[in-house]
Design a protein around this motif. Structure first.
Motif, short mmCIF file in Angstrom:
data_model
loop_
_atom_site.label_atom_id
_atom_site.label_comp_id
_atom_site.label_asym_id
_atom_site.label_seq_id
_atom_site.Cartn_x
_atom_site.Cartn_y
_atom_site.Cartn_z
N ILE A 1 2.98 -10.28 7.47
CA ILE A 1 3.51 -10.06 6.13
C ILE A 1 2.77 -8.87 5.54
CG2 ILE A 1 4.07 -11.14 3.92
CD1 ILE A 1 3.12 -13.80 5.19
N ARG A 2 3.50 -7.88 5.07
CA ARG A 2 2.86 -6.77 4.37
C ARG A 2 2.90 -7.06 2.87
NH1 ARG A 2 4.12 -0.25 3.55
NH2 ARG A 2 2.28 0.01 2.25
N LEU A 3 1.73 -7.07 2.23
CA LEU A 3 1.59 -7.34 0.80
C LEU A 3 1.13 -6.09 0.07
CD1 LEU A 3 -0.33 -10.74 1.09
CD2 LEU A 3 2.14 -10.40 0.93
N TYR A 4 1.56 -5.97 -1.19
CA TYR A 4 1.20 -4.80 -1.98
C TYR A 4 0.16 -5.11 -3.04
CZ TYR A 4 5.26 -2.84 0.34
OH TYR A 4 6.15 -2.40 1.29
N VAL A 5 -0.07 -6.38 -3.30
CA VAL A 5 -1.15 -6.81 -4.20
C VAL A 5 -1.89 -7.94 -3.51
CG1 VAL A 5 -0.01 -6.11 -6.33
CG2 VAL A 5 0.39 -8.40 -5.44
N PRO A 6 -3.20 -8.06 -3.73
CA PRO A 6 -3.98 -9.10 -3.04
C PRO A 6 -3.44 -10.50 -3.33
CG PRO A 6 -5.44 -7.49 -4.06
CD PRO A 6 -4.06 -7.18 -4.56
N PRO A 7 -3.40 -11.38 -2.33
CA PRO A 7 -2.85 -12.73 -2.50
C PRO A 7 -3.89 -13.72 -3.00
CG PRO A 7 -3.43 -12.40 -0.23
CD PRO A 7 -3.79 -11.11 -0.94
N PRO A 8 -3.47 -14.78 -3.65
CA PRO A 8 -4.41 -15.86 -3.98
C PRO A 8 -4.81 -16.61 -2.72
CG PRO A 8 -2.17 -16.46 -4.60
CD PRO A 8 -2.11 -15.04 -4.16
N PRO A 9 -5.96 -17.30 -2.72
CA PRO A 9 -6.42 -17.99 -1.51
C PRO A 9 -5.42 -18.99 -0.93
CG PRO A 9 -8.19 -17.85 -3.11
CD PRO A 9 -6.96 -17.34 -3.80
N TRP A 10 -4.71 -19.72 -1.80
CA TRP A 10 -3.76 -20.72 -1.27
C TRP A 10 -2.68 -20.06 -0.42
CZ3 TRP A 10 1.30 -19.90 -2.26
CH2 TRP A 10 1.67 -19.20 -3.42
N MET A 11 -2.31 -18.83 -0.77
CA MET A 11 -1.25 -18.15 -0.05
C MET A 11 -1.72 -17.70 1.34
SD MET A 11 1.05 -15.04 -1.46
CE MET A 11 1.93 -13.98 -0.32
N VAL A 12 -2.97 -17.25 1.42
CA VAL A 12 -3.52 -16.89 2.73
C VAL A 12 -3.57 -18.13 3.63
CG1 VAL A 12 -5.44 -15.78 3.93
CG2 VAL A 12 -4.90 -15.11 1.59
N GLU A 13 -3.95 -19.26 3.05
CA GLU A 13 -4.03 -20.49 3.84
C GLU A 13 -2.65 -20.93 4.32
OE1 GLU A 13 -5.99 -23.10 1.14
OE2 GLU A 13 -7.94 -22.09 1.33
N GLU A 14 -1.62 -20.77 3.46
CA GLU A 14 -0.24 -21.10 3.88
C GLU A 14 0.21 -20.19 5.02
OE1 GLU A 14 1.85 -23.44 3.22
OE2 GLU A 14 0.72 -24.46 1.67
N ALA A 15 -0.14 -18.91 4.92
CA ALA A 15 0.22 -17.98 6.00
C ALA A 15 -0.48 -18.37 7.29
CB ALA A 15 -0.15 -16.55 5.60
N GLN A 16 -1.75 -18.77 7.17
CA GLN A 16 -2.52 -19.19 8.34
C GLN A 16 -1.86 -20.39 9.02
OE1 GLN A 16 -6.65 -20.02 7.36
NE2 GLN A 16 -7.30 -18.71 9.05
N LYS A 17 -1.41 -21.35 8.23
CA LYS A 17 -0.72 -22.53 8.78
C LYS A 17 0.55 -22.13 9.51
CE LYS A 17 -2.20 -25.60 5.02
NZ LYS A 17 -1.72 -26.34 3.82
N ALA A 18 1.23 -21.11 8.99
CA ALA A 18 2.50 -20.66 9.59
C ALA A 18 2.28 -19.71 10.76
CB ALA A 18 3.36 -19.99 8.52
N GLY A 19 1.02 -19.39 11.08
CA GLY A 19 0.74 -18.47 12.18
C GLY A 19 1.06 -17.02 11.84
N LEU A 20 1.03 -16.67 10.55
CA LEU A 20 1.35 -15.32 10.11
C LEU A 20 0.08 -14.58 9.70
CD1 LEU A 20 4.42 -16.22 7.89
CD2 LEU A 20 4.51 -14.91 10.01
N ARG A 21 -0.02 -13.34 10.13
CA ARG A 21 -1.10 -12.47 9.67
C ARG A 21 -0.62 -11.67 8.46
NH1 ARG A 21 -2.26 -12.49 15.40
NH2 ARG A 21 -4.52 -12.58 15.79
N MET A 22 -1.57 -11.02 7.79
CA MET A 22 -1.25 -10.22 6.61
C MET A 22 -1.80 -8.81 6.72
SD MET A 22 -2.03 -12.90 3.51
CE MET A 22 -0.81 -14.13 3.03
N MET A 23 -0.98 -7.83 6.32
CA MET A 23 -1.49 -6.48 6.05
C MET A 23 -1.65 -6.42 4.54
SD MET A 23 0.08 -2.65 6.63
CE MET A 23 0.09 -2.69 8.41
N LEU A 24 -2.87 -6.39 4.10
CA LEU A 24 -3.18 -6.60 2.69
C LEU A 24 -3.35 -5.27 1.97
CD1 LEU A 24 -5.69 -9.38 1.61
CD2 LEU A 24 -5.15 -7.40 0.21
N GLY A 25 -2.40 -4.95 1.09
CA GLY A 25 -2.48 -3.73 0.32
C GLY A 25 -3.38 -3.88 -0.89
N ILE A 26 -4.09 -2.82 -1.21
CA ILE A 26 -5.01 -2.81 -2.36
C ILE A 26 -4.48 -1.78 -3.35
CG2 ILE A 26 -7.39 -2.54 -3.12
CD1 ILE A 26 -8.24 -3.15 -0.20
#
Length: 617
Positions: free
Chosen positions: A58-83
């Motif tokens: 998932i490419r994000l344009y603003v930093p995600p809250p911790p719960w969202m990173v954990e949900e992605a982790q459960k789904a086996g998805l990595r993140m490209m984290l935009g700052i």
């Protein structure tokens, strides 16, 4: 899920290649917690739909809250984290703004480094406006981005850092990044493929990721979007990119304080019902990467080897692992006096021993024994990437070309002397004639149809040590054949271990160039990049040309820099020869001797300056 690493031209998950298959997500209108993302239940459902798509990023344009990173982790998805920071403003003119940007990088990496395995990469910026780059100057902008990357690395050394550039600022030097990202919107397949090939060459040894592409279905329609993304996705991975990110996952999009309703780039509608493009992308994401060839003609890999016992085993081991369904391997032992033949025999490949007649004759023997429609050549001191043969054949077949060649890179140097040899000039390489065409093949990494080889009479055996690939390239071009660039076809080519070995190699290249000059006395050096490259005389009337548009906002900019300048004049054979002649005549006339000594001294200073400025890996 392990941390990704960038190695050579590709991203790795452990020892395996990892292809980013991504979608952009958000930003959205603030949820009940004030976060610029949907409610947790909606995000979890979106991630499940992304799994159905076959996405892994998932490419994000603003930093995600911790719960969202954990949900992605459960789904086996990595993140490209935009700052996010004000890319559209003249940020280098304000110390306060620069301090705030550094603070944003520091804060984001500190707060998310605990999720290291889920964060595929941090994107330290996105599309700094080209007029802003012109205002500050490309070097200043590159230096600042390099500083941001270094700041992030200090906090999380194992993380990958990238920056999402775009065609209008493609001249930015981003060689300090872990991998290169580009946002590219081109709707004609020929243009798209040619530009990706160009970017692969520009990226050098770094992986390249297409970080944004897509189509607005409000104006273009859902059928057109599906067709476009289907061939774009295939083209990206066929070219050799390490990732493909679709803009966007959904039509729901909130930016600049407003809900955007007159654009619809999503693979899903606002209610998350899939569009036609969803299945089109899922078909590519869920298949083999790079995509399976519709037809795989039989190929023959020829390895010409002379006293190659120290490297041949690793070369053949890499060839055994090739991702290609229909090929044979032939080793031509060119009269070696070491254990080359025994190593080839133990490797289970076909080995043919011939009298020692040189490189071109050995390659001709391989062509004569080949049963494949396409003959690929690799040196005995090189190792092939797993998809090397795939990319060579795919390029030849798609382009209807007579030949294709890719880049060769040095292995990571283990000590200072090896680094110096890697940075030394005059090493073998392909010579480009445009974005996707070649003027010259490079013998350590090339493939040619057997029909084209027979048509031009194979390699000229007079080239015993070097120059045979250049001669063949010129004869193929004279026959109106296409020489195509295959940037994804990568080989790791050993450099000479000692200065003496390097000088012997250069003498061999010099002998080859001398033979080429005798065979083609009227060949134009500036056109072919041979005989030490374009002449310094031509550069006096040339120089850099930049096509940048009004206020630096032109699309698809390219910088054509001269390869040499007045500073290179003391390194030319004409200068050195004249200086030596004047030095000898110094015995007759003291002034001539002083001029000759001065010329030699300038040559040595120019060589020293070049060595001092060469980047050591």
């Amino acid at each position: 899920m392990a941390r990704l690493a960038a190695h050579g031209k590709y991203l790795l998950d452990g020892a395996q290649k990892f292809y980013l298959r991504g979608v952009s997500y958000g930003p959205f209108a603030p949820n009940s917690r004030g976060e610029r993302y949907p409610e947790p239940e909606r995000a979890a459902a979106d991630f499940a739909l992304m799994n159905r798509l076959g996405a892994n990023l998932i490419r994000l344009y603003v930093p995600p809250p911790p719960w969202m990173v954990e949900e992605a982790q459960k789904a086996g998805l990595r993140m490209m984290l935009g700052i996010p920071w004000p890319f559209h403003m003249a940020f280098l003119d304000s110390r306060d703004m620069m301090r705030e940007i550094r603070g944003a990088i520091r804060k984001t990496v500190l707060e998310t480094r605990q999720f290291g395995e889920t964060i595929a990469a941090y994107s330290i910026g996105n599309e700094i406006r080209s007029d802003i780059v012109r205002w500050h100057g490309p070097r200043a902008v590159s230096r600042f981005l390099a500083e941001l990357r270094e700041l992030g690395k200090q906090i999380d050394p194992g993380a990958l850092f990238t920056y999402s550039n775009y065609p209008s600022a493609e001249y930015l030097d981003l060689s300090f990044l872990d991998f290169i990202s580009f946002n590219v919107y081109l709707h004609r397949e020929e243009d798209f493929r040619r530009y990706l090939t160009h970017l692969m060459g520009q990226a050098g040894e770094l992986p390249l990721v297409l970080s944004e592409t897509g189509m607005d279905t409000v104006r273009e329609g859902e059928q057109h979007q599906a067709e476009l993304l289907s061939w774009q996705c295939r083209a990206a991975f066929e070219t050799g990119l390490s990732g493909f990110i679709v803009f966007a996952f959904t039509d729901e999009w909130h930016t600049g304080g407003s809900e955007i309703t007159d654009w619809a780039f999503g693979l899903t509608r606002r209610d998350r019902s899939p569009k036609l493009a969803f299945d089109a992308v899922a078909k590519v994401f869920g298949g083999n990467l790079p995509p399976t060839l519709p037809a795989a003609p039989k190929a023959t890999v020829v390895v010409a080897a002379y006293n190659a016992a120290s490297t041949l085993g690793e070369c053949l081991s890499s060839i055994r692992e090739l991702n290609y369904p229909n090929y044979e391997t032939i080793v031509i032992d060119d009269g070696s006096t070491d254990s080359t033949s025994e190593i080839a025999g133990r490797s289970g490949v076909r080995a043919i021993r011939v009298e020692h007649n040189g490189l071109a004759a050995a390659r001709n023997a391989g062509v004569g024994a080949a049963s494949g429609e396409i003959v690929a050549f690799i040196d005995a001191d090189a190792r092939a990437d797993r998809d090397w043969l795939y990319h060579l054949v795919e390029t030849i077949e798609r382009r209807d070309a007579a030949a294709a060649a890719g880049p060769n890179f040095a292995p990571a140097p283990a000590f200072a002397r090896a680094a110096a040899m890697t940075a030394a000039p005059g090493l073998p390489r392909e010579v480009r004639a445009g974005d996707d065409r070649l003027a010259q093949l490079c013998g350590c990494n090339m493939a040619i149809t057997k029909a084209a080889l027979l048509k031009v009479g194979g390699f000229d055996p007079m080239f015993a040590t070097a120059g045979d690939d250049v001669d063949l390239s010129w004869r193929l071009a004279a026959s109106a054949e296409t020489l195509a660039y295959a940037p994804g076809a990568v080989v790791i080519h050993e450099r000479r271990a000692t200065l003496a070995a390097y000088l012997r190699q250069q003498r061999g290249y010099g002998a080859g160039e001398g033979l080429l000059f005798r065979k083609y006395p009227l060949r134009i050096a500036d056109q072919d990049g041979i005989y030490a490259g374009p002449s310094w005389i031509g550069s006096m009337f040339g120089g850099a040309r930049v096509y940048y548009g009004a206020f630096g906002r032109g699309l698809f900019q390219t910088v054509y820099a001269a390869d040499n300048s007045y500073a290179d004049l003391p390194l030319t054979i004409q200068w050195v020869g004249l200086s030596l002649i004047l030095l000898i005549l110094g015995g007759v006339n003291r002034l001539l001797g002083v001029l000759g000594a001065g010329g030699v001294a300038l040559s040595m200073l120019a060589a020293a300056a070049g060595a001092a400025s060469a980047p050591l890996p």
